[in-house]
Design a protein around this motif. Structure first.
Motif, PDB file in Angstrom:
ATOM      1  N   THR A 153      43.736  54.265  15.289  1.00 18.68           N
ATOM      2  CA  THR A 153      44.024  54.410  16.706  1.00 18.68           C
ATOM      3  C   THR A 153      42.890  53.960  17.627  1.00 18.68           C
ATOM      4  O   THR A 153      43.136  53.599  18.766  1.00 18.68           O
ATOM      5  CB  THR A 153      44.351  55.877  17.032  1.00 18.68           C
ATOM      6  N   LEU A 154      41.650  54.027  17.179  1.00 14.18           N
ATOM      7  CA  LEU A 154      40.544  53.676  18.046  1.00 14.18           C
ATOM      8  C   LEU A 154      40.382  52.159  18.108  1.00 14.18           C
ATOM      9  O   LEU A 154      40.155  51.510  17.105  1.00 14.18           O
ATOM     10  CB  LEU A 154      39.258  54.317  17.525  1.00 14.18           C
ATOM     11  N   THR A 155      40.509  51.590  19.318  1.00  9.52           N
ATOM     12  CA  THR A 155      40.423  50.145  19.457  1.00  9.52           C
ATOM     13  C   THR A 155      39.211  49.713  20.278  1.00  9.52           C
ATOM     14  O   THR A 155      38.823  48.561  20.236  1.00  9.52           O
ATOM     15  CB  THR A 155      41.693  49.593  20.129  1.00  9.52           C
ATOM     16  N   ARG A 156      38.612  50.634  21.050  1.00 12.47           N
ATOM     17  CA  ARG A 156      37.459  50.267  21.862  1.00 12.47           C
ATOM     18  C   ARG A 156      36.304  51.239  21.600  1.00 12.47           C
ATOM     19  O   ARG A 156      36.508  52.421  21.361  1.00 12.47           O
ATOM     20  CB  ARG A 156      37.808  50.298  23.353  1.00 12.47           C
ATOM     21  N   SER A 157      35.105  50.708  21.677  1.00 13.82           N
ATOM     22  CA  SER A 157      33.930  51.552  21.501  1.00 13.82           C
ATOM     23  C   SER A 157      33.694  52.365  22.765  1.00 13.82           C
ATOM     24  O   SER A 157      34.269  52.111  23.827  1.00 13.82           O
ATOM     25  CB  SER A 157      32.707  50.678  21.221  1.00 13.82           C
ATOM     26  N   ARG A 158      32.804  53.357  22.661  1.00 17.83           N
ATOM     27  CA  ARG A 158      32.459  54.176  23.827  1.00 17.83           C
ATOM     28  C   ARG A 158      31.900  53.298  24.948  1.00 17.83           C
ATOM     29  O   ARG A 158      32.214  53.496  26.127  1.00 17.83           O
ATOM     30  CB  ARG A 158      31.437  55.232  23.410  1.00 17.83           C
ATOM     31  N   LYS A 159      31.069  52.336  24.575  1.00 15.44           N
ATOM     32  CA  LYS A 159      30.486  51.433  25.566  1.00 15.44           C
ATOM     33  C   LYS A 159      31.574  50.655  26.305  1.00 15.44           C
ATOM     34  O   LYS A 159      31.533  50.520  27.537  1.00 15.44           O
ATOM     35  CB  LYS A 159      29.532  50.456  24.866  1.00 15.44           C
ATOM     36  N   ASP A 160      32.566  50.162  25.574  1.00 18.94           N
ATOM     37  CA  ASP A 160      33.647  49.400  26.184  1.00 18.94           C
ATOM     38  C   ASP A 160      34.496  50.271  27.112  1.00 18.94           C
ATOM     39  O   ASP A 160      34.930  49.824  28.185  1.00 18.94           O
ATOM     40  CB  ASP A 160      34.542  48.785  25.112  1.00 18.94           C
ATOM     41  N   VAL A 161      34.730  51.512  26.698  1.00 17.17           N
ATOM     42  CA  VAL A 161      35.533  52.411  27.535  1.00 17.17           C
ATOM     43  C   VAL A 161      34.789  52.741  28.823  1.00 17.17           C
ATOM     44  O   VAL A 161      35.379  52.756  29.914  1.00 17.17           O
ATOM     45  CB  VAL A 161      35.889  53.708  26.773  1.00 17.17           C
ATOM     46  N   LEU A 162      33.492  52.993  28.734  1.00 16.65           N
ATOM     47  CA  LEU A 162      32.701  53.270  29.935  1.00 16.65           C
ATOM     48  C   LEU A 162      32.740  52.097  30.908  1.00 16.65           C
ATOM     49  O   LEU A 162      32.857  52.284  32.129  1.00 16.65           O
ATOM     50  CB  LEU A 162      31.247  53.576  29.546  1.00 16.65           C
ATOM     51  N   ARG A 163      32.684  50.900  30.375  1.00 21.48           N
ATOM     52  CA  ARG A 163      32.762  49.713  31.232  1.00 21.48           C
ATOM     53  C   ARG A 163      34.131  49.623  31.899  1.00 21.48           C
ATOM     54  O   ARG A 163      34.235  49.311  33.094  1.00 21.48           O
ATOM     55  CB  ARG A 163      32.485  48.456  30.410  1.00 21.48           C
ATOM     56  N   ALA A 164      35.182  49.898  31.136  1.00 26.19           N
ATOM     57  CA  ALA A 164      36.537  49.871  31.682  1.00 26.19           C
ATOM     58  C   ALA A 164      36.703  50.917  32.778  1.00 26.19           C
ATOM     59  O   ALA A 164      37.392  50.683  33.786  1.00 26.19           O
ATOM     60  CB  ALA A 164      37.556  50.100  30.566  1.00 26.19           C
ATOM     61  N   MET A 165      36.073  52.057  32.619  1.00 34.01           N
ATOM     62  CA  MET A 165      36.145  53.119  33.624  1.00 34.01           C
ATOM     63  C   MET A 165      35.453  52.705  34.915  1.00 34.01           C
ATOM     64  O   MET A 165      35.943  52.978  36.020  1.00 34.01           O
ATOM     65  CB  MET A 165      35.537  54.405  33.059  1.00 34.01           C
ATOM     66  N   ARG A 166      34.325  52.043  34.800  1.00 30.30           N
ATOM     67  CA  ARG A 166      33.616  51.574  35.999  1.00 30.30           C
ATOM     68  C   ARG A 166      34.449  50.532  36.745  1.00 30.30           C
ATOM     69  O   ARG A 166      34.515  50.536  37.978  1.00 30.30           O
ATOM     70  CB  ARG A 166      32.248  51.002  35.610  1.00 30.30           C
ATOM     71  N   VAL A 167      35.056  49.635  35.985  1.00 29.01           N
ATOM     72  CA  VAL A 167      35.923  48.627  36.602  1.00 29.01           C
ATOM     73  C   VAL A 167      37.119  49.297  37.280  1.00 29.01           C
ATOM     74  O   VAL A 167      37.528  48.919  38.383  1.00 29.01           O
ATOM     75  CB  VAL A 167      36.406  47.608  35.547  1.00 29.01           C
ATOM     76  N   PHE A 168      37.666  50.326  36.616  1.00 28.07           N
ATOM     77  CA  PHE A 168      38.800  51.062  37.182  1.00 28.07           C
ATOM     78  C   PHE A 168      38.432  51.676  38.533  1.00 28.07           C
ATOM     79  O   PHE A 168      39.224  51.633  39.492  1.00 28.07           O
ATOM     80  CB  PHE A 168      39.250  52.153  36.210  1.00 28.07           C
ATOM     81  N   VAL A 169      37.253  52.243  38.635  1.00 31.22           N
ATOM     82  CA  VAL A 169      36.816  52.854  39.891  1.00 31.22           C
ATOM     83  C   VAL A 169      36.766  51.806  40.996  1.00 31.22           C
ATOM     84  O   VAL A 169      37.268  52.019  42.111  1.00 31.22           O
ATOM     85  CB  VAL A 169      35.434  53.516  39.722  1.00 31.22           C
ATOM     86  N   GLN A 170      36.172  50.657  40.697  1.00 33.00           N
ATOM     87  CA  GLN A 170      36.051  49.593  41.698  1.00 33.00           C
ATOM     88  C   GLN A 170      37.428  49.068  42.122  1.00 33.00           C
ATOM     89  O   GLN A 170      37.691  48.873  43.320  1.00 33.00           O
ATOM     90  CB  GLN A 170      35.195  48.460  41.143  1.00 33.00           C
ATOM     91  N   ASP A 171      38.296  48.823  41.136  1.00 31.49           N
ATOM     92  CA  ASP A 171      39.633  48.305  41.443  1.00 31.49           C
ATOM     93  C   ASP A 171      40.460  49.320  42.233  1.00 31.49           C
ATOM     94  O   ASP A 171      41.179  48.961  43.178  1.00 31.49           O
ATOM     95  CB  ASP A 171      40.375  47.942  40.150  1.00 31.49           C
ATOM     96  N   THR A 172      40.364  50.584  41.843  1.00 28.11           N
ATOM     97  CA  THR A 172      41.134  51.629  42.526  1.00 28.11           C
ATOM     98  C   THR A 172      40.678  51.768  43.971  1.00 28.11           C
ATOM     99  O   THR A 172      41.493  51.936  44.893  1.00 28.11           O
ATOM    100  CB  THR A 172      40.983  52.979  41.796  1.00 28.11           C
ATOM    101  N   ASN A 173      39.385  51.678  44.180  1.00 31.75           N
ATOM    102  CA  ASN A 173      38.863  51.753  45.544  1.00 31.75           C
ATOM    103  C   ASN A 173      39.377  50.600  46.395  1.00 31.75           C
ATOM    104  O   ASN A 173      39.854  50.801  47.529  1.00 31.75           O
ATOM    105  CB  ASN A 173      37.341  51.744  45.518  1.00 31.75           C
ATOM    106  N   ALA A 174      39.298  49.380  45.842  1.00 32.88           N
ATOM    107  CA  ALA A 174      39.680  48.190  46.610  1.00 32.88           C
ATOM    108  C   ALA A 174      41.185  48.059  46.804  1.00 32.88           C
ATOM    109  O   ALA A 174      41.651  47.651  47.887  1.00 32.88           O
ATOM    110  CB  ALA A 174      39.143  46.942  45.912  1.00 32.88           C
ATOM    111  N   LEU A 175      41.968  48.411  45.785  1.00 28.40           N
ATOM    112  CA  LEU A 175      43.410  48.151  45.824  1.00 28.40           C
ATOM    113  C   LEU A 175      44.252  49.340  46.265  1.00 28.40           C
ATOM    114  O   LEU A 175      45.395  49.162  46.712  1.00 28.40           O
ATOM    115  CB  LEU A 175      43.880  47.685  44.442  1.00 28.40           C
ATOM    116  N   SER A 176      43.702  50.544  46.131  1.00 32.48           N
ATOM    117  CA  SER A 176      44.493  51.733  46.469  1.00 32.48           C
ATOM    118  C   SER A 176      43.874  52.578  47.580  1.00 32.48           C
ATOM    119  O   SER A 176      44.536  52.880  48.585  1.00 32.48           O
ATOM    120  CB  SER A 176      44.695  52.609  45.224  1.00 32.48           C
ATOM    121  N   LEU A 177      42.617  52.941  47.430  1.00 30.60           N
ATOM    122  CA  LEU A 177      42.008  53.874  48.378  1.00 30.60           C
ATOM    123  C   LEU A 177      41.799  53.275  49.764  1.00 30.60           C
ATOM    124  O   LEU A 177      42.223  53.852  50.780  1.00 30.60           O
ATOM    125  CB  LEU A 177      40.680  54.390  47.824  1.00 30.60           C
ATOM    126  N   VAL A 178      41.141  52.132  49.814  1.00 30.99           N
ATOM    127  CA  VAL A 178      40.849  51.521  51.113  1.00 30.99           C
ATOM    128  C   VAL A 178      42.135  51.161  51.866  1.00 30.99           C
ATOM    129  O   VAL A 178      42.277  51.511  53.047  1.00 30.99           O
ATOM    130  CB  VAL A 178      39.935  50.289  50.955  1.00 30.99           C
TER     131      VAL A 178
END
Length: 236
Positions: free
Chosen positions: A72-97
């Motif tokens: 079941t595990l397809t991404r490392s912890r490092k990869d998930v953390l990076r995806a989370m940071r990208v998610f924050v930026q995208d959510t801010n730009a596309l949804s919050l603002v």
């Protein structure tokens, strides 16, 4: 203090540090190599090795089935953390603002200390701050919809699984095969028997004894790398 050459008379197979599956592959290579040996004494050891590999193979499959991480595990912890940071930026730009352009006070509830408080947080602080962000997204689902909150929660779940797998991997890296006991210790003893028997058979050309072992299947030891997210791992 041990004599300078003491380790030459120690069963080095018991000191191997690797995953069970990796060690099983190493053992299986020796099973095949000894079975094909032209030396009767070496070939005679193949049956015991084969039986040991079969028993250990069953235990490895059972262990991975219980953990579920290998499937079941397809991404490392490092990869998930990076995806989370990208998610924050995208959510801010596309949804919050776009949603709260005319409601700066509401936007401040979602990002009370600003976007960079999240995106520039350390690997230690970021998961905690992200969890608070995810909870706030869910609380504002009436405005933002449910998708962003669900995605944030899924990323937290994936991070927990990746962290658990990383911790398990570090434990294995510190654990010698011989320390596992039981059938693992027996397999180490059988490998040592092959090692000693082959050296006795080919003492005039000891390099021929090494053909029964594929050390290239084992990870290199004590090579560490620290990444930007603070992960320290042993590299093969």
């Amino acid at each position: 203090m041990a004599a300078p050459y003491h380790d030459l008379y120690t069963n080095h197979f018991a000191n191997i540090r690797c995953s069970r599956a990796t060690f099983l592959g190493f053992l299986s290579y020796t099973v095949t190599a000894t079975a094909a040996s032209a030396n009767p004494a070496v070939q005679a050891l193949s049956a015991g090795l084969h039986a040991a590999a079969g028993a250990l193979g069953t235990s490895v499959v059972a262990r991975e089935g219980q953990d579920g991480t290998s499937q079941t595990l397809t991404r490392s912890r490092k990869d998930v953390l990076r995806a989370m940071r990208v998610f924050v930026q995208d959510t801010n730009a596309l949804s919050l603002v776009p949603t709260y352009r005319q409601q700066p006070e509401t936007l401040k509830q979602l990002l009370p200390q600003g976007l960079m408080h999240l995106t520039k947080a350390s690997a230690t602080d970021f998961p905690v701050r992200f969890e608070a962000f995810a909870q706030t997204l869910t609380a504002h689902k009436a405005d933002l919809g449910t998708a962003v909150g669900v995605k944030a929660t899924a990323l937290l779940t994936e991070l927990a699984a990746a962290t658990a797998a990383k911790d398990a991997g570090l434990k294995v890296a510190k654990e010698t095969i011989g320390a596992l006991g039981g059938q693992w210790t027996q397999a180490c003893q059988l490998l040592w028997q092959v090692h000693c028997t082959a050296l006795a058979a080919f003492w005039e050309h000891p390099e021929q004894a090494e053909i029964y072992f594929n050390y290239g299947l084992l990870p290199r030891r004590n090579v560490k790398k620290t990444d930007a997210d603070g992960d320290t791992s042993t590299q093969p």
